[in-house]
Scaffold this motif. Structure first.
Motif, PDB file in Angstrom:
ATOM      1  N   ARG A   1      -3.017  15.182  -0.938  1.00 44.09           N
ATOM      2  CA  ARG A   1      -1.618  14.873  -0.665  1.00 44.09           C
ATOM      3  C   ARG A   1      -1.322  14.794   0.833  1.00 44.09           C
ATOM      4  O   ARG A   1      -0.696  13.849   1.304  1.00 44.09           O
ATOM      5  N   GLY A   2      -1.769  15.756   1.600  1.00 48.07           N
ATOM      6  CA  GLY A   2      -1.515  15.764   3.045  1.00 48.07           C
ATOM      7  C   GLY A   2      -2.083  14.525   3.726  1.00 48.07           C
ATOM      8  O   GLY A   2      -1.414  13.902   4.561  1.00 48.07           O
ATOM      9  N   SER A   3      -3.293  14.160   3.365  1.00 54.02           N
ATOM     10  CA  SER A   3      -3.922  12.965   3.953  1.00 54.02           C
ATOM     11  C   SER A   3      -3.183  11.703   3.554  1.00 54.02           C
ATOM     12  O   SER A   3      -3.002  10.789   4.372  1.00 54.02           O
ATOM     13  N   ILE A   4      -2.757  11.653   2.293  1.00 56.88           N
ATOM     14  CA  ILE A   4      -2.044  10.471   1.810  1.00 56.88           C
ATOM     15  C   ILE A   4      -0.693  10.355   2.510  1.00 56.88           C
ATOM     16  O   ILE A   4      -0.294   9.261   2.924  1.00 56.88           O
ATOM     17  N   GLU A   5       0.006  11.474   2.667  1.00 58.55           N
ATOM     18  CA  GLU A   5       1.294  11.447   3.365  1.00 58.55           C
ATOM     19  C   GLU A   5       1.124  11.036   4.825  1.00 58.55           C
ATOM     20  O   GLU A   5       1.947  10.298   5.370  1.00 58.55           O
ATOM     21  N   LYS A   6       0.037  11.478   5.443  1.00 60.50           N
ATOM     22  CA  LYS A   6      -0.244  11.065   6.819  1.00 60.50           C
ATOM     23  C   LYS A   6      -0.512   9.560   6.871  1.00 60.50           C
ATOM     24  O   LYS A   6      -0.032   8.859   7.769  1.00 60.50           O
ATOM     25  N   MET A   7      -1.246   9.048   5.890  1.00 58.69           N
ATOM     26  CA  MET A   7      -1.531   7.608   5.820  1.00 58.69           C
ATOM     27  C   MET A   7      -0.233   6.833   5.652  1.00 58.69           C
ATOM     28  O   MET A   7      -0.027   5.808   6.309  1.00 58.69           O
ATOM     29  N   ILE A   8       0.653   7.313   4.781  1.00 57.82           N
ATOM     30  CA  ILE A   8       1.941   6.652   4.574  1.00 57.82           C
ATOM     31  C   ILE A   8       2.711   6.594   5.891  1.00 57.82           C
ATOM     32  O   ILE A   8       3.271   5.548   6.252  1.00 57.82           O
ATOM     33  N   SER A   9       2.723   7.687   6.617  1.00 61.00           N
ATOM     34  CA  SER A   9       3.437   7.733   7.895  1.00 61.00           C
ATOM     35  C   SER A   9       2.842   6.738   8.894  1.00 61.00           C
ATOM     36  O   SER A   9       3.580   6.017   9.579  1.00 61.00           O
ATOM     37  N   LEU A  10       1.526   6.706   8.968  1.00 67.30           N
ATOM     38  CA  LEU A  10       0.863   5.759   9.874  1.00 67.30           C
ATOM     39  C   LEU A  10       1.164   4.314   9.479  1.00 67.30           C
ATOM     40  O   LEU A  10       1.426   3.465  10.343  1.00 67.30           O
ATOM     41  N   LEU A  11       1.145   4.046   8.185  1.00 72.22           N
ATOM     42  CA  LEU A  11       1.412   2.685   7.717  1.00 72.22           C
ATOM     43  C   LEU A  11       2.854   2.281   8.003  1.00 72.22           C
ATOM     44  O   LEU A  11       3.110   1.129   8.366  1.00 72.22           O
ATOM     45  N   LYS A  12       3.778   3.204   7.842  1.00 76.46           N
ATOM     46  CA  LYS A  12       5.174   2.895   8.160  1.00 76.46           C
ATOM     47  C   LYS A  12       5.299   2.544   9.640  1.00 76.46           C
ATOM     48  O   LYS A  12       6.051   1.633  10.006  1.00 76.46           O
ATOM     49  N   GLY A  13       4.560   3.252  10.496  1.00 76.47           N
ATOM     50  CA  GLY A  13       4.544   2.915  11.922  1.00 76.47           C
ATOM     51  C   GLY A  13       3.985   1.525  12.155  1.00 76.47           C
ATOM     52  O   GLY A  13       4.518   0.756  12.956  1.00 76.47           O
ATOM     53  N   GLU A  14       2.927   1.165  11.437  1.00 73.21           N
ATOM     54  CA  GLU A  14       2.332  -0.168  11.548  1.00 73.21           C
ATOM     55  C   GLU A  14       3.320  -1.239  11.095  1.00 73.21           C
ATOM     56  O   GLU A  14       3.424  -2.299  11.701  1.00 73.21           O
ATOM     57  N   VAL A  15       4.038  -0.949  10.020  1.00 73.99           N
ATOM     58  CA  VAL A  15       5.031  -1.898   9.512  1.00 73.99           C
ATOM     59  C   VAL A  15       6.113  -2.111  10.556  1.00 73.99           C
ATOM     60  O   VAL A  15       6.520  -3.250  10.822  1.00 73.99           O
ATOM     61  N   GLN A  16       6.563  -1.030  11.194  1.00 77.58           N
ATOM     62  CA  GLN A  16       7.593  -1.155  12.229  1.00 77.58           C
ATOM     63  C   GLN A  16       7.079  -1.945  13.424  1.00 77.58           C
ATOM     64  O   GLN A  16       7.796  -2.787  13.976  1.00 77.58           O
ATOM     65  N   VAL A  17       5.845  -1.695  13.823  1.00 75.23           N
ATOM     66  CA  VAL A  17       5.260  -2.437  14.942  1.00 75.23           C
ATOM     67  C   VAL A  17       5.178  -3.923  14.596  1.00 75.23           C
ATOM     68  O   VAL A  17       5.517  -4.778  15.421  1.00 75.23           O
TER      69      VAL A  17
ATOM     70  N   ALA B   1       0.835  -1.203   0.000  1.00 75.77           N
ATOM     71  CA  ALA B   1       0.000   0.000   0.000  1.00 75.77           C
ATOM     72  C   ALA B   1       0.870   1.254   0.000  1.00 75.77           C
ATOM     73  O   ALA B   1       0.598   2.208  -0.740  1.00 75.77           O
ATOM     74  N   ILE B   2       1.917   1.247   0.818  1.00 78.67           N
ATOM     75  CA  ILE B   2       2.832   2.389   0.859  1.00 78.67           C
ATOM     76  C   ILE B   2       3.420   2.636  -0.530  1.00 78.67           C
ATOM     77  O   ILE B   2       3.460   3.776  -1.012  1.00 78.67           O
ATOM     78  N   ASN B   3       3.869   1.578  -1.185  1.00 78.98           N
ATOM     79  CA  ASN B   3       4.440   1.709  -2.533  1.00 78.98           C
ATOM     80  C   ASN B   3       3.441   2.327  -3.504  1.00 78.98           C
ATOM     81  O   ASN B   3       3.796   3.187  -4.320  1.00 78.98           O
ATOM     82  N   ASP B   4       2.186   1.881  -3.423  1.00 79.12           N
ATOM     83  CA  ASP B   4       1.161   2.430  -4.320  1.00 79.12           C
ATOM     84  C   ASP B   4       0.882   3.900  -4.004  1.00 79.12           C
ATOM     85  O   ASP B   4       0.723   4.713  -4.920  1.00 79.12           O
ATOM     86  N   TYR B   5       0.816   4.253  -2.724  1.00 82.42           N
ATOM     87  CA  TYR B   5       0.586   5.657  -2.366  1.00 82.42           C
ATOM     88  C   TYR B   5       1.731   6.543  -2.861  1.00 82.42           C
ATOM     89  O   TYR B   5       1.502   7.632  -3.392  1.00 82.42           O
ATOM     90  N   VAL B   6       2.957   6.069  -2.681  1.00 77.69           N
ATOM     91  CA  VAL B   6       4.122   6.844  -3.126  1.00 77.69           C
ATOM     92  C   VAL B   6       4.093   7.017  -4.645  1.00 77.69           C
ATOM     93  O   VAL B   6       4.346   8.114  -5.162  1.00 77.69           O
ATOM     94  N   THR B   7       3.756   5.937  -5.360  1.00 77.87           N
ATOM     95  CA  THR B   7       3.665   6.025  -6.821  1.00 77.87           C
ATOM     96  C   THR B   7       2.568   7.007  -7.225  1.00 77.87           C
ATOM     97  O   THR B   7       2.762   7.829  -8.133  1.00 77.87           O
ATOM     98  N   TYR B   8       1.439   6.930  -6.554  1.00 81.65           N
ATOM     99  CA  TYR B   8       0.332   7.849  -6.846  1.00 81.65           C
ATOM    100  C   TYR B   8       0.773   9.297  -6.673  1.00 81.65           C
ATOM    101  O   TYR B   8       0.522  10.140  -7.546  1.00 81.65           O
ATOM    102  N   LEU B   9       1.431   9.583  -5.555  1.00 89.42           N
ATOM    103  CA  LEU B   9       1.879  10.959  -5.313  1.00 89.42           C
ATOM    104  C   LEU B   9       2.931  11.389  -6.338  1.00 89.42           C
ATOM    105  O   LEU B   9       3.005  12.574  -6.690  1.00 89.42           O
ATOM    106  N   GLY B  10       3.742  10.450  -6.809  1.00 88.83           N
ATOM    107  CA  GLY B  10       4.702  10.765  -7.865  1.00 88.83           C
ATOM    108  C   GLY B  10       4.012  11.121  -9.169  1.00 88.83           C
ATOM    109  O   GLY B  10       4.485  11.981  -9.920  1.00 88.83           O
TER     110      GLY B  10
END
Length: 168
Positions: free
Chosen positions: A94-110, A77-86
């Motif tokens: 954009r702001g909401s998507i970047e926030k989602m990416i940040s939250l997902l990265k936190g989930e991945v780390q957890v 999902a992160i990869n798709d969001y990053v591609t979309y923003l590109g």
């Protein structure tokens, strides 16, 4: 728009065979109908087909990312969001998507930490089991060395055979 998603899918699918049709758009629309019907696996497959046909078509990346979030496929999902923003750097979301990416990265780390903790716990449990088995084995080896070997020796047995008298 009328909620007749099955019918829409049938019409859109027939459109795939029409020469000159924008197949990536048709797959995208089919995916949206599957998404509306909560058939996320099929929706993801259609968004992927749209992307395969036109890698610069941004919308399928966003929708596929959203489907993947629901499926807990966070890295994808992160990869798709990053591609979309590109592809759509000026998107109003954009702001909401970047926030989602940040939250997902936190989930991945957890999740990565949870997996690492589980592996560590499993390794500790294996080490504990091995220590117990080694202890029991050492105990058995000690007990075996303390026993005496009993032997009947080499004494010869005499073979005495006497006739049996069996009277009727």
């Amino acid at each position: 728009q009328l909620g007749q998603h099955d019918r829409a899918i049938n019409v859109l699918t027939r459109g795939l065979d029409v020469p000159g049709s924008d197949r990536s758009l048709l797959y995208y629309d089919i995916g949206n109908n599957y998404l509306a019907m909560k058939q996320n696996d099929r929706a993801e497959a259609m968004f992927s087909k749209a992307i395969d046909l036109n890698g610069s078509f941004a919308s399928p990346f966003l929708n596929r990312a959203n489907v993947r979030v629901h499926a807990k496929q966070y890295d994808a999902a992160i990869n798709d969001y990053v591609t979309y923003l590109g592809l759509k750097p000026d998107d109003p979301q954009r702001g909401s998507i970047e926030k989602m990416i940040s939250l997902l990265k936190g989930e991945v780390q957890v999740e990565q930490q949870r997996v690492a903790d589980a592996k560590k716990k499993q390794a500790e449990e294996e080490a504990r089991r091995k220590a117990v088995l080694d202890s029991v084995l050492n105990s058995l080896n000690s007990a075996t060395s303390d026993t005496k070997n009993m032997s009947g020796g080499n004494a010869q047995l005499e073979n005495k055979s006497e006739p049996l008298d069996i009277a009727p």
